[in-house]
Design an enzyme around this catalytic site. Structure first.
Site, short mmCIF file in Angstrom:
data_model
loop_
_atom_site.label_atom_id
_atom_site.label_comp_id
_atom_site.label_asym_id
_atom_site.label_seq_id
_atom_site.Cartn_x
_atom_site.Cartn_y
_atom_site.Cartn_z
N ARG A 7 0.83 -1.21 0.00
CA ARG A 7 0.00 0.00 0.00
C ARG A 7 0.86 1.25 0.00
O ARG A 7 0.40 2.32 0.33
CB ARG A 7 -0.92 0.00 1.22
N SER A 10 -8.95 -3.88 6.95
CA SER A 10 -9.64 -3.57 5.69
C SER A 10 -9.02 -4.25 4.48
O SER A 10 -9.63 -4.26 3.41
CB SER A 10 -9.64 -2.05 5.47
N ASP A 11 -7.82 -4.82 4.63
CA ASP A 11 -7.16 -5.46 3.50
C ASP A 11 -6.49 -6.75 3.95
O ASP A 11 -5.30 -6.97 3.72
CB ASP A 11 -6.13 -4.51 2.87
N LEU A 12 -7.28 -7.62 4.57
CA LEU A 12 -6.74 -8.90 5.03
C LEU A 12 -6.49 -9.79 3.82
O LEU A 12 -7.43 -10.21 3.13
CB LEU A 12 -7.71 -9.58 5.99
#
Length: 236
Positions: A45, A166-168
């Site tokens: 990210r 939120s981004d597993l």
């Protein structure tokens, strides 16, 4: 909450590890390169640098936008107050989780650079020594050596604490040399009231990440039995 150790009209420096002599230079890759302390880079990210210095081993991450909006601006975010910035929120959440004993990287510090109503930012955390992300382990076909129930149990530990990741995905789950499972990258994550709906959406997202990588890499395989074991560990 992070300690605001320096501020002026254009910069906020936030610190969690108060024992370290952190300055704004710590967020400048040139500073570390001059000391021959940059030992690698990565992506995710944001842009990532791995630092091995006299003060310890760190991961320096530069916040970056994703999706269509990144075509307009990759690194600039609207500034609407320090406590609403992504680095303040992630550093604060990391402090909460770290103090609760959850397996997350130790929070070190973060910085915001303001300019005309926008900000750019970087985050510094401690390195998880001897850890490899789940994606690489599966891609290296080490599936049978992994404790899938333990992976599920650790995810459940976060959910019981109300941590919504939120981004597993398989890149944000790390396993160290002692087989300890860690979660990383809590940008845009938050603590919320435990609820079956968002918990299940987290698991669904993880399963989609497995399926997505399997379509890209023939050697990447998660069997039905392994996924079932993960769910068994999750449900206890």
């Amino acid at each position: 909450m992070p300690q605001l150790i320096k501020t002026n009209a254009h910069r906020y420096l936030m610190q969690s590890a108060a024992q370290l002599p952190i300055t704004q230079d710590w967020f400048n890759t040139d500073f570390w390169q001059q000391q021959n302390a940059v030992k690698g880079t990565g992506t995710g990210r944001g842009d990532v640098w791995f630092i091995d210095s006299q003060y310890g081993q760190f991961v320096l991450r530069r916040y970056r936008r994703g999706g269509l909006i990144a075509k307009l601006s990759k690194r600039h975010f609207v500034f609407s107050g320090l406590h609403r910035t992504r680095p303040w929120q992630e550093l604060s959440l990391l402090e909460t989780m770290y103090n609760q004993g959850l397996p997350v990287p130790q929070p070190i510090a973060a910085i915001c650079h303001l300019n005309k109503g926008f900000y750019q930012a970087e985050l510094l955390t401690a390195t998880i020594k001897g850890a490899t992300d789940l994606f690489d382990l599966i891609k290296q076909q080490q599936n049978d050596q992994l404790d899938w129930k333990e992976i599920g149990r650790v995810i459940a530990q976060f959910h019981k604490a109300g941590i919504f990741h939120s981004d597993l995905n398989c890149h944000n789950i790390m396993i160290d040399n002692a087989s300890k499972v860690w979660l990383i990258d809590f940008d845009k994550c938050r603590q919320r009231k435990p609820d079956a709906s968002w918990m299940q959406s987290n698991l669904d997202r993880l399963k989609r990440s497995f399926d997505k990588e399997a379509t890209k890499y023939p050697e990447f395989t998660v069997t039905d039995a392994q996924w079932t074991a993960l769910l068994a560990g999750y449900h206890g």
